[in-house]
Design an enzyme around this catalytic site. Structure first.
Site, PDB file in Angstrom:
ATOM      1  N   GLN A 122       0.612  -1.242   0.102  1.00 54.75           N
ATOM      2  CA  GLN A 122       0.422  -0.316   0.225  1.00 54.75           C
ATOM      3  C   GLN A 122       1.097   1.298   0.065  1.00 54.75           C
ATOM      4  O   GLN A 122       1.708   1.456   0.667  1.00 54.75           O
ATOM      5  CB  GLN A 122      -0.779   0.160   1.066  1.00 54.75           C
TER       6      GLN A 122
ATOM      7  N   GLU B 187      -2.673  -4.100   7.319  1.00 56.58           N
ATOM      8  CA  GLU B 187      -3.699  -5.175   7.372  1.00 56.58           C
ATOM      9  C   GLU B 187      -3.993  -6.331   6.199  1.00 56.58           C
ATOM     10  O   GLU B 187      -5.239  -6.148   5.432  1.00 56.58           O
ATOM     11  CB  GLU B 187      -5.245  -4.170   7.335  1.00 56.58           C
TER      12      GLU B 187
ATOM     13  N   HIS C  83      -7.565  -2.642  15.332  1.00 56.54           N
ATOM     14  CA  HIS C  83      -8.064  -1.581  13.962  1.00 56.54           C
ATOM     15  C   HIS C  83      -7.866  -2.479  12.997  1.00 56.54           C
ATOM     16  O   HIS C  83      -8.596  -2.587  12.182  1.00 56.54           O
ATOM     17  CB  HIS C  83      -7.143  -0.616  13.997  1.00 56.54           C
ATOM     18  N   GLU C  84      -6.431  -3.332  13.200  1.00 57.09           N
ATOM     19  CA  GLU C  84      -5.779  -4.021  11.726  1.00 57.09           C
ATOM     20  C   GLU C  84      -7.435  -4.930  11.507  1.00 57.09           C
ATOM     21  O   GLU C  84      -7.693  -5.272  10.324  1.00 57.09           O
ATOM     22  CB  GLU C  84      -4.753  -5.365  11.677  1.00 57.09           C
TER      23      GLU C  84
ATOM     24  N   HIS D 227     -10.372  -4.009   9.998  1.00 55.80           N
ATOM     25  CA  HIS D 227      -9.912  -4.111   8.375  1.00 55.80           C
ATOM     26  C   HIS D 227     -10.861  -5.143   7.821  1.00 55.80           C
ATOM     27  O   HIS D 227     -10.799  -4.822   6.694  1.00 55.80           O
ATOM     28  CB  HIS D 227      -8.683  -3.319   8.242  1.00 55.80           C
TER      29      HIS D 227
ATOM     30  N   GLU E  93     -10.017   3.788   6.142  1.00 52.91           N
ATOM     31  CA  GLU E  93      -9.924   4.080   7.326  1.00 52.91           C
ATOM     32  C   GLU E  93     -11.202   4.391   7.972  1.00 52.91           C
ATOM     33  O   GLU E  93     -10.304   4.387   9.204  1.00 52.91           O
ATOM     34  CB  GLU E  93      -8.798   5.084   7.004  1.00 52.91           C
TER      35      GLU E  93
ATOM     36  N   ASP F 274       1.115   8.723  -0.586  1.00 58.81           N
ATOM     37  CA  ASP F 274       2.140   8.367  -0.275  1.00 58.81           C
ATOM     38  C   ASP F 274       2.302  10.172   0.721  1.00 58.81           C
ATOM     39  O   ASP F 274       2.718  10.492   1.878  1.00 58.81           O
ATOM     40  CB  ASP F 274       3.554   7.977   0.018  1.00 58.81           C
TER      41      ASP F 274
ATOM     42  N   TYR G  20      -8.862   9.218   8.502  1.00 57.12           N
ATOM     43  CA  TYR G  20      -8.824   8.136   9.226  1.00 57.12           C
ATOM     44  C   TYR G  20      -9.788   9.115  10.141  1.00 57.12           C
ATOM     45  O   TYR G  20     -10.616   8.050  11.011  1.00 57.12           O
ATOM     46  CB  TYR G  20      -7.346   7.943  10.099  1.00 57.12           C
TER      47      TYR G  20
HETATM   48 ZN    ZN Z   1      -6.225   1.430   8.904  1.00 57.13          ZN
END
Ligand code: ZN
Length: 544
Positions: A129, A263, A287-288, A291, A310, A367, A375
């Site tokens: 990613q 994730e 969190h992961e 996902h 996110e 990036d 998020y």
């Molecule tokens: Zn995430």
């Protein structure tokens, strides 16, 4: 011609690939992968097929029937890499590409033995990613083109390998001193979820469908830290529906892994800084794991819709935390996230288009646009919808959303159309277009407060007036309470105050990396790993 993803050469008018077979040989000496990628097409086709590559050397291309395929590599573009244009003979079902990666491939991190916990063997891990899968293999590198995959990876003994896939056996390699490990990923994933790690690995089972992999030196600590994983999966299933990926395994990477977590399906990659020794950072796992539903099951069509991944995941993570630890604890997480959101708004400026949820990143490296906005602003928008709809109704909506779009990649506009069908008028009533298409944070953003949060904020604000937490009381604080207190302390505390804080709260030398980083910020010490990178990519806490 229809290039729908601003970060991919893939043309939606061209034949579509549906399955990838990878053969990779890992060469630590040359820091490269020698590979063959076979792409199976959805239907027999001929004519032009454009793929994404970055810093790949293409050695030869044939069809599955060994007919040669003419190919042409375009000019190197700084963000996109090089377009690989293939001229497929009529009736092509499969195209096979022999290639080599570059030692500088952005997806691949090659660690020397000294950079690992064990110190004796090298280590390789990938991070695809946002748009780096194209430097690991030639493929259609857009989430719009989901792929199932299988892989064979040849590694030098005694090293092992894991992928974002199920293990499917191993055998001795053809070359002496090597082993070949096989993997199978039957669910279609966006290419950015392709993942590989190679090193000296051991594992411990955590439950019937989860285990943790790590270097032998770290694996016991990891098994202790993540003992509650099965309970977390079961709780998540109650909230979001069945877990669709069979297994949930995790890999703890060597100390130089630069991200909080990634994730990768069936194999979450985690920084070793989550091994706090007291299970205080397992929220990163929440969190992961979340996902697995939001992001991996329903995926953004491209990086302009990243908030769909996110924002929903931070919201889902906090619902999971609320179910596990209660509402007080969750309000603290929202407060920690608010600091990260404020920091990002300040960095970009409130009028910057990068503070929109639905972005326009054509010509921008994803990036470089990375921040807490998708998020934390995204999660606040989802929470606003939840509050307005009512929890039960919104939970039913979420389950239908995931059932409707599972294993697909969608745009903001597709989400909005579904929302309108399911809850007519709600988007307009809440000003959804301001939330999605305008910069800054709208005035109707939900506010998360609790008596506990107010108490900690007031205590921190009173520090210059001599207000101090009692040592015995602070000793009982959760890591989140400690973090909120530190974040709210004034930044100009004198040496004496800092010495008092350190002695009373035991801050220097904490195993919890987030607390340590915040403390170093309070104390004015230069931090070697500022939170925005230490906890980047996916960890939703303080800095992600
Ligand atoms: Zn995430």
């Amino acid at each position: 011609m229809a290039r729908l993803d601003p970060h991919s050469y893939v043309d939606s008018d061209h034949p579509r690939a549906r399955h990838l077979r990878l053969w990779l040989s890992v060469n630590f000496g040359a820091r490269r992968l020698d590979g063959t990628a076979a792409l199976e097409l959805e239907a027999p086709a001929g004519g032009t097929l454009d793929l994404d590559t970055k810093e790949l050397e293409i050695l030869g291309v044939t069809t599955g029937r060994e007919e040669p395929v003419a190919f042409e590599l375009g000019d190197e573009q700084p963000i996109l890499g090089r377009r690989l244009r293939l001229a497929l003979p009529a009736g092509t079902r499969e195209v096979r590409l022999r290639y080599r990666t570059s030692p500088d491939a952005p997806a691949l991190q090659w660690l020397s033995p000294e950079q690992t916990a064990g110190g004796a063997h090298p280590f390789l891990f990938s991070q695809c990613q946002s748009i780096h899968a194209r430097s690991l293999a030639p493929l259609p590198d857009t989430p719009r083109n989901r792929l199932t995959y299988e892989a064979e990876v040849e590694v030098p003994e005694p090293l092992g390998a894991v992928m974002s896939a199920g293990p499917a056996g191993d055998r001795a390699g053809e070359r002496p001193g090597t082993r070949v490990l096989r993997f199978d990923m039957p669910q279609p994933i966006p290419p950015y979820l392709l993942a590989l790690a190679v090193g000296r690995l051991e594992f411990r089972d955590l439950g019937p469908r989860s285990r943790v992999y790590a270097e032998p030196q770290t694996v016991e600590a990891a098994a202790y830290e993540f003992a509650g994983t099965e309970a977390m999966i079961a709780t998540a299933e109650k909230l979001f529906g069945p877990y669709d990926w069979d297994r949930y395994d995790m890999l703890v990477l060597p100390p130089s892994f630069p991200y909080g977590g990634m994730e990768n399906p069936r194999m979450t990659f985690l920084t070793p800084t989550v091994l706090a020794g007291d299970r205080s950072l397992v929220d990163v796992v929440a969190h992961e794991l979340a996902h697995s539903w939001t992001g991996n099951l329903v995926t953004n069509a491209d990086m302009d819709h990243f908030w769909l991944n996110e924002g929903f995941t931070v919201w889902a993570e906090r619902r999971l935390l609320e179910a596990l630890h209660g509402q007080e604890a969750t309000v603290l997480s929202w407060a920690i996230g608010e600091k990260a959101l404020e920091e990002s708004m300040e960095r970009f400026g409130k009028d910057s288009p990068l503070t929109r949820l639905r972005t326009d990143l054509a010509g921008t490296d994803p990036d470089d646009a990375f921040s807490s906005i998708p998020y934390e602003k995204g999660a606040r928008f989802v929470a606003l919808l939840e509050h307005a709809a009512g929890r039960d109704r919104f939970d039913r909506f979420m389950r239908r959303y995931m059932a409707r779009f599972r294993f697909t990649s969608i745009t903001t506009e597709e989400f909005l159309a579904f929302l309108e069908d399911e809850m007519p008028g709600l988007a307009a009533k809440l000003g959804a277009s301001e939330w999605l298409y305008q910069p800054g944070l709208p005035a109707n953003a939900p506010v998360f407060r609790s008596a506990r949060l107010d108490g900690l904020v007031a205590l921190a604000a009173g520090f210059p007036r001599g207000e101090r937490p009692k040592a015995a009381e602070a000793a009982r604080w959760s890591p989140a309470e400690m973090l909120v207190y530190l974040q709210d302390l004034p930044r100009e505390i004198d040496h004496e105050g800092c010495a008092w804080l350190d002695a009373t709260l035991g801050l220097t030398g904490r195993g919890n990396h987030e607390i340590l980083v915040e403390w170093l910020t309070v104390a004015g010490a230069p931090t070697t790993s500022p939170p925005s990178r230490a906890c980047a990519r996916c960890c939703s806490r303080s800095a992600a």
